[in-house]
Scaffold this active site. Structure first.
Site, PDB file in Angstrom:
ATOM      1  N   GLU A   1      -8.556  -4.384  -8.952  1.00 21.07           N
ATOM      2  CA  GLU A   1      -8.824  -5.609  -8.182  1.00 21.07           C
ATOM      3  C   GLU A   1     -10.298  -5.606  -7.784  1.00 21.07           C
ATOM      4  OE1 GLU A   1      -6.306  -6.144  -4.698  1.00 21.07           O
ATOM      5  OE2 GLU A   1      -7.554  -7.775  -3.960  1.00 21.07           O
TER       6      GLU A   1
ATOM      7  N   ASP B   1       2.327   1.761   3.301  1.00 23.33           N
ATOM      8  CA  ASP B   1       3.311   0.751   3.732  1.00 23.33           C
ATOM      9  C   ASP B   1       4.689   1.186   3.232  1.00 23.33           C
ATOM     10  OD1 ASP B   1       1.536  -1.287   4.772  1.00 23.33           O
ATOM     11  OD2 ASP B   1       1.107  -1.931   2.717  1.00 23.33           O
TER      12      ASP B   1
ATOM     13  N   ASP C   1      -2.912 -13.342  -1.026  1.00 19.24           N
ATOM     14  CA  ASP C   1      -3.550 -12.390  -0.113  1.00 19.24           C
ATOM     15  C   ASP C   1      -4.299 -13.222   0.927  1.00 19.24           C
ATOM     16  OD1 ASP C   1      -4.420 -10.129   1.111  1.00 19.24           O
ATOM     17  OD2 ASP C   1      -5.591  -9.348  -0.559  1.00 19.24           O
TER      18      ASP C   1
ATOM     19  N   HIS D   1       0.876  -1.168   0.000  1.00 22.00           N
ATOM     20  CA  HIS D   1       0.000   0.000   0.000  1.00 22.00           C
ATOM     21  C   HIS D   1       0.920   1.226   0.000  1.00 22.00           C
ATOM     22  CE1 HIS D   1      -2.979  -2.898   1.884  1.00 22.00           C
ATOM     23  NE2 HIS D   1      -3.570  -2.476   0.785  1.00 22.00           N
TER      24      HIS D   1
END
Ligand code: 3MF
Ligand code: MG
Length: 347
Positions: free
Chosen positions: A177, A55, A286, A52
């Protein structure tokens, strides 16, 4: 299991090593420092890190463009030091209080301006970290009640977002996504069909594709391998988030193959059929560790999922293709089904 990745490259995001909290219970494991998480990638046989934006550059909001570049470049050197690469950068609007009702489709123009600006920052971070890919998981871009937003306008705003990013950086590619629900009742762009339609409407369709997550496809009531096939047929499968999902409930992010091994086999099968490994794009995972799992540093779910994927690669490659052809020609689908199941079971 050996360390042979069979031609595939694997990635996961730091949020996949997690503290085990859920909406009805607090954390059950300590927060691991980011450096410690990074240290586990190579040991587990992973090469790619999914980020992200925050992040990659914590507390990015207050930074000047120069500071943002410097911080992103610093993170790139940390990755270099670990022998890792950044797969993508994704804007995490949902952790900011401004993103309470979505960002890109928010009714408040000030919030939309902030969200669009964040997407441009993502492009800058991505380039500084030597990746061209931005992932858009449109978390809160939807509604709890339909009357809350103008859905036609909302979809047009998402198109405007895609075009804004494409225009801002002529090399960036966008992987949408799709996910149909959670945290919203209904999200905009719920399936890969919607994502690729948006791609087709964009100013540069070649640079807009999809990232398909197993659990998200199941939550839409669709078959993950067929969703992947749709994107592959269009040459637009830019990444995957493999995991598993046991029916229509909260997004479980279980280990790959843990709920539906046959569906996992078929996801591997479609990726093999498309020679996805040769594209050098990542097999992203994920996956949440189970809250009930004991231990302070839980990573077994990631290693197990990779090993299940690789075991299924062997199964797909060793399936008798002549038998498959004969049974298809004879339209003996009962025998084909039994042949597949026997092969997976090893009996
Ligand atoms: C939610 C997701 C997200 C996205 C991630 C990358 C937190 O269901 O799948 O994981 O994958 O934000 O964009
Ligand atoms: Mg995901």
């Amino acid at each position: 299991m050996s360390n042979d990745n069979k031609g595939y490259r694997f990635s996961f995001g730091p949020w996949n090593i997690n503290e085990g909290n859920d909406p009805f219970g607090p954390t059950v494991r300590p927060t691991l420092p980011f450096a410690k998480k990074l240290g586990s990638y190579k040991a587990l046989g992973f090469e790619g890190v999914q980020f992200h934006d925050d992040d990659a550059v914590p507390e990015l909001e207050g930074l000047s463009p120069e500071q943002l570049q410097t911080k992103a470049a610093e993170m790139k050197s940390v990755l270099d030091g670990e022998g890792l690469v950044c797969e993508f950068i994704a804007p995490r609007l949902w952790e900011d209080e401004r993103g309470i009702d979505g960002g890109f489709t928010a009714n408040d123009p000030k919030v939309r301006a902030w969200a669009f600006d964040r997407a441009k920052k993502c492009a800058d971070i991505a380039r500084a970290m030597d990746t061209k890919m931005i992932v858009l998981w449109l978390a809160r871009e939807g509604t709890y009640i339909r009357e809350a937003k103008d859905a036609i306008v909302a979809n047009q705003r998402l198109l405007e977002l895609v075009n804004t990013i494409l225009d801002y950086d002529s090399e960036i590619e966008i992987a949408i996504e799709p996910k149909p629900n959670e945290p919203m009742d209904h999200a905009y762009i719920p399936t890969i069909g919607h994502a690729l339609a948006l791609s087709g409407m964009s100013s540069d369709p070649k640079r807009v594709g999809g990232l398909i997550e197993t659990a998200h496809a199941v939550l839409a009531g669709l078959d993950p391998s067929d969703e992947m096939a749709f994107a592959l047929a269009a040459g637009k499968l830019l990444s995957v988030h493999l995991n598993d999902q046991n029916g229509l409930k909260f997004d479980q992010d279980k280990s790959f193959g843990a709920a539906n091994l046959r569906a996992a086999y078929n996801q591997v099968r479609v990726l093999e059929a498309a020679n996805y490994a040769d594209t050098k794009r990542f097999i992203g995972l994920d996956i949440k560790a189970m809250r009930t799992q004991k231990g302070d540093c839980v990573t077994a779910h990631l290693e197990n999922s990779k090993n299940i994927f690789l075991a299924l690669v062997d199964k797909v490659r060793s399936f008798d293709k002549n038998l498959e052809k004969q049974l298809i020609d004879a339209r003996d689908y009962e025998a084909l089904e039994m042949a597949v199941i026997s092969h997976i079971l090893g009996v």
